[in-house]
Scaffold this motif. Sequence first.
Motif, mmCIF file in Angstrom:
data_model
loop_
_atom_site.group_PDB
_atom_site.id
_atom_site.type_symbol
_atom_site.label_atom_id
_atom_site.label_comp_id
_atom_site.label_asym_id
_atom_site.label_seq_id
_atom_site.Cartn_x
_atom_site.Cartn_y
_atom_site.Cartn_z
ATOM 1 N N LEU A 233 3.728 -6.418 -9.566
ATOM 2 C CA LEU A 233 3.872 -7.120 -8.290
ATOM 3 C C LEU A 233 4.792 -6.354 -7.345
ATOM 4 C CD1 LEU A 233 4.213 -10.806 -9.541
ATOM 5 C CD2 LEU A 233 2.231 -9.756 -8.454
ATOM 6 N N ALA A 234 5.881 -5.816 -7.891
ATOM 7 C CA ALA A 234 6.817 -5.066 -7.051
ATOM 8 C C ALA A 234 6.164 -3.818 -6.486
ATOM 9 C CB ALA A 234 8.063 -4.701 -7.859
ATOM 10 N N ALA A 235 5.390 -3.123 -7.306
ATOM 11 C CA ALA A 235 4.723 -1.909 -6.827
ATOM 12 C C ALA A 235 3.678 -2.224 -5.773
ATOM 13 C CB ALA A 235 4.074 -1.183 -8.010
ATOM 14 N N ALA A 236 2.945 -3.309 -5.973
ATOM 15 C CA ALA A 236 1.894 -3.667 -5.015
ATOM 16 C C ALA A 236 2.471 -4.153 -3.701
ATOM 17 C CB ALA A 236 0.994 -4.743 -5.619
ATOM 18 N N GLY A 237 3.602 -4.826 -3.752
ATOM 19 C CA GLY A 237 4.233 -5.304 -2.527
ATOM 20 C C GLY A 237 3.498 -6.442 -1.848
ATOM 21 N N VAL A 238 2.802 -7.268 -2.628
ATOM 22 C CA VAL A 238 2.120 -8.434 -2.061
ATOM 23 C C VAL A 238 2.563 -9.685 -2.802
ATOM 24 C CG1 VAL A 238 0.088 -7.166 -1.265
ATOM 25 C CG2 VAL A 238 0.110 -8.104 -3.575
ATOM 26 N N GLU B 284 -6.781 0.359 -0.573
ATOM 27 C CA GLU B 284 -6.606 1.712 -1.106
ATOM 28 C C GLU B 284 -5.144 2.067 -1.334
ATOM 29 O OE1 GLU B 284 -8.424 0.913 1.466
ATOM 30 O OE2 GLU B 284 -10.497 1.517 1.016
ATOM 31 N N GLU B 285 -4.275 1.671 -0.410
ATOM 32 C CA GLU B 285 -2.861 2.003 -0.542
ATOM 33 C C GLU B 285 -2.238 1.254 -1.712
ATOM 34 O OE1 GLU B 285 0.855 3.761 0.217
ATOM 35 O OE2 GLU B 285 -1.197 4.293 0.750
ATOM 36 N N ILE B 286 -2.631 0.004 -1.925
ATOM 37 C CA ILE B 286 -2.115 -0.756 -3.061
ATOM 38 C C ILE B 286 -2.566 -0.114 -4.367
ATOM 39 C CG2 ILE B 286 -2.120 -2.987 -4.232
ATOM 40 C CD1 ILE B 286 -2.520 -4.296 -1.509
ATOM 41 N N VAL B 287 -3.837 0.291 -4.429
ATOM 42 C CA VAL B 287 -4.338 0.964 -5.623
ATOM 43 C C VAL B 287 -3.535 2.231 -5.897
ATOM 44 C CG1 VAL B 287 -6.310 2.199 -6.612
ATOM 45 C CG2 VAL B 287 -6.670 0.007 -5.463
ATOM 46 N N ARG B 288 -3.256 2.993 -4.854
ATOM 47 C CA ARG B 288 -2.483 4.232 -5.029
ATOM 48 C C ARG B 288 -1.099 3.934 -5.615
ATOM 49 N NH1 ARG B 288 1.416 6.964 -3.009
ATOM 50 N NH2 ARG B 288 1.844 5.402 -1.400
ATOM 51 N N LYS B 289 -0.454 2.880 -5.127
ATOM 52 C CA LYS B 289 0.869 2.512 -5.635
ATOM 53 C C LYS B 289 0.798 2.072 -7.097
ATOM 54 C CE LYS B 289 2.693 1.026 -1.141
ATOM 55 N NZ LYS B 289 3.143 -0.151 -0.331
#
Length: 363
Positions: free
Chosen positions: A61-66, A77-82
């Motif tokens: 959750l922290a990495a996704a930022g949502v 795409e940016e969430i997947v990259r993170k």
Amino acid sequence: MHVESPNNRLARCMNRLSSMWYWHAIVFLAVGCVSTEGRAVEVIDFVDVYGLRTLSREAVLAAAGVKPGDNVPVASEEIVRKLEALPGVARAAVAVIHAPAMPSSGKTIVVVYLGVDESPEPRATYKPAPRGEFVLPDALVATYEDFERSLAASMNRGDYGEDDSNGYALVGDEASRTIQKQFVPLAEQHFDQLIKVLQNAESERQRAIAAWVIGYASDKRRVAAELTGAVRDSEKTVRNNAMRGLAIIIGFAQHHPELKLDVSCDTFIDMLDSVKWTDRNKAMAVLNALIETDMNTLAELRERALPGLAEMARWHYEGHATQAFFILAKVAGLNEEQMVEAWRAGKRDEVIARALARTDVQR
């Protein structure tokens, strides 16, 4: 109008809970989403995670930022990259799902699913994309597109009923059902072409339509074989439509043993480890149907899939958690009345724990 399928124990259980709309929120995602009209700014209601093995939910959750209350991400795409930058994550996926808030309300719940796969080699593997120039007849494609538009409109009105008793889906909405009935003669007339397109067409859209329409053909054994092959298609919508149709046919075969279907659970258990949300969602529908006819399915699930099922049974949006819950309830040895009562009483964690404790049961 809500019509219960007599071929699906999950549907019967959900009907007893006065929550049939949960099941149909799941199965209709193949062809359209509920409209978000009326929500000035679309926000996230729930965020859930799947595929965890060594990582924590908090780290993902922290990495996704949502989080709930945030605006729905326009691009994933940016969430997947993170997520793929996290230690040990080999691949990741994001799914934004619009589901009904309650029957006939026209309102929607937005769930964001964050999937991670920590396995170097995925269990859910797909065939190379075909490159054939096969296409479906224009009239068949036009009928399917009419159905898509009609179904989207009925979903926006909150109509999620369905009758699967003929071995194919007929929705509760009269306009959509009338169009669906046209698939029956079209599937018979173009059966060979549907198979060619499903197996060989370069167009993902054409293969997805073929996977949907072929389910209306009368040769259910042949259809089941073709749809089982399509479950390994390279395109997720093709796989989604194939598993949806296959689940209905397996349920139909419970009342028509003369069909003598031979569908192995192996592929669908593999799909429970897929990083794609739709693979997991529809694989559970097939497995729920297979459990009723093949005792080996329950034994294989007990040995190979309990952690992932437990994870999915804990999802916040109940309409998406029920399939995993009912599989685990069967693993735990509950009968239909007991599993319904456990769900009503909010004993989700108790049933999950009981299922996980039965890994030592003799196969």
